[in-house]
Design an enzyme around this catalytic site. Structure first.
Site, PDB file in Angstrom:
ATOM      1  N   GLY A  46       0.833  -1.200   0.000  1.00 23.59           N
ATOM      2  CA  GLY A  46       0.000   0.000   0.000  1.00 23.59           C
ATOM      3  C   GLY A  46       0.867   1.249   0.000  1.00 23.59           C
ATOM      4  N   GLN A  51       2.624   9.966   1.932  1.00 26.30           N
ATOM      5  CA  GLN A  51       3.973   9.394   2.059  1.00 26.30           C
ATOM      6  C   GLN A  51       4.913   9.859   0.949  1.00 26.30           C
ATOM      7  OE1 GLN A  51       2.127   5.290   2.584  1.00 26.30           O
ATOM      8  NE2 GLN A  51       4.014   5.056   3.762  1.00 26.30           N
ATOM      9  N   CYS A  91       5.407  -0.416   7.572  1.00 27.85           N
ATOM     10  CA  CYS A  91       5.167   0.864   6.905  1.00 27.85           C
ATOM     11  C   CYS A  91       6.414   1.252   6.121  1.00 27.85           C
ATOM     12  CB  CYS A  91       4.843   1.932   7.954  1.00 27.85           C
ATOM     13  SG  CYS A  91       4.469   3.544   7.229  1.00 27.85           S
ATOM     14  N   LEU A  92       6.212   1.644   4.880  1.00 30.48           N
ATOM     15  CA  LEU A  92       7.352   2.025   4.039  1.00 30.48           C
ATOM     16  C   LEU A  92       8.010   3.304   4.555  1.00 30.48           C
ATOM     17  CD1 LEU A  92       5.783   1.210   0.560  1.00 30.48           C
ATOM     18  CD2 LEU A  92       7.355  -0.193   1.921  1.00 30.48           C
ATOM     19  N   HIS A 133      -4.847   1.503   7.606  1.00 30.67           N
ATOM     20  CA  HIS A 133      -3.481   2.039   7.773  1.00 30.67           C
ATOM     21  C   HIS A 133      -3.251   3.207   6.806  1.00 30.67           C
ATOM     22  CE1 HIS A 133       1.039   1.282   8.248  1.00 30.67           C
ATOM     23  NE2 HIS A 133       0.995   2.026   7.152  1.00 30.67           N
ATOM     24  N   GLU A 134      -3.658   3.025   5.546  1.00 28.37           N
ATOM     25  CA  GLU A 134      -3.420   4.085   4.540  1.00 28.37           C
ATOM     26  C   GLU A 134      -4.324   5.286   4.801  1.00 28.37           C
ATOM     27  OE1 GLU A 134      -0.845   3.644   2.957  1.00 28.37           O
ATOM     28  OE2 GLU A 134      -0.649   1.488   3.151  1.00 28.37           O
ATOM     29  N   HIS A 137      -2.715   7.486   7.197  1.00 27.69           N
ATOM     30  CA  HIS A 137      -1.697   8.365   6.585  1.00 27.69           C
ATOM     31  C   HIS A 137      -2.351   9.642   6.055  1.00 27.69           C
ATOM     32  CE1 HIS A 137       2.065   6.202   6.781  1.00 27.69           C
ATOM     33  NE2 HIS A 137       1.588   5.125   6.191  1.00 27.69           N
TER      34      HIS A 137
END
Ligand code: K1U
Ligand code: ZN
Length: 167
Positions: A46, A51, A91-92, A133-134, A137
């Site tokens: 994702g 981000q 998480c990236l 999660h996204e 963000h």
């Protein structure tokens, strides 16, 4: 298409709140293509526009192993949620950190697609976790901020040590 730079926690720009997309244009679709390429290259399942330092409500997700099931959510809204489940998240923007969090088990989400058409999605399992999660963000929240202050300071120390060693 292009690979975009992914902001790294604790970058303050990860805490900025994304605005709704007013109109889905060719520029929006170009950004979505770049976000998908960035997510696949990372690799991840994702990515939220926040981000990559864009404050628009855009998410890309692909939980398939074959990287051929891209889900795009523009201006997502959770209409309903049920149950609770504990699942490990990564998480990236927080590389190398995996922690278990409790989130809704099933969700119903309404969003726009790449043509600006509204659709509704019923999600469960990893997909439901990933959407939540996204969406965090887009609200400026990073998953580690659900953890205790002690865990957060240990994570910051670990990331700083790793960054010093790889500079
Ligand atoms: O938001 C992000 O930074 C992406 C994140 C999404 C996510 C994963 C797991 C639970 C919740 C949210 C990631 O993709 S972390 C990397 C990851 O999970 C992964 C990497 C390679 C292969 C498979 C998964
Ligand atoms: Zn993340």
């Amino acid at each position: 298409m292009a690979i975009l730079k992914i902001l790294q926690y604790p970058d303050k720009r990860l805490h900025l709140v994304a605005k709704p997309v007013q109109s889905v244009t060719a520029a929006t679709r170009k950004l979505i293509g770049d976000m998908a390429e960035t997510m696949y290259a990372a690799p991840g399942v994702g990515l939220a526009a926040t981000q990559v330092d864009v404050r628009e409500q855009i998410i890309v997700i692909d939980i398939s192993e074959t990287h051929d099931d891209l889900l795009v959510l523009i201006n997502p809204e959770i209409l309903a949620s049920s149950g609770e489940v504990d699942r490990e998240e990564g998480c990236l923007s927080v590389p190398g950190i995996y922690e278990e969090l409790r989130r809704a088990e099933r969700i119903t989400v309404r969003a726009l697609d790449t043509q600006g058409e509204s659709f509704t999605l019923e999600a469960e399992g990893l997909l439901a976790t990933c959407v939540q999660h996204e969406m965090d963000h887009l609200k400026g929240k990073v998953f580690v901020e659900y953890l205790s202050q002690l865990k957060q300071s240990r994570i910051r120390a670990k990331l700083n040590k790793h960054r010093r060693e790889t500079m």
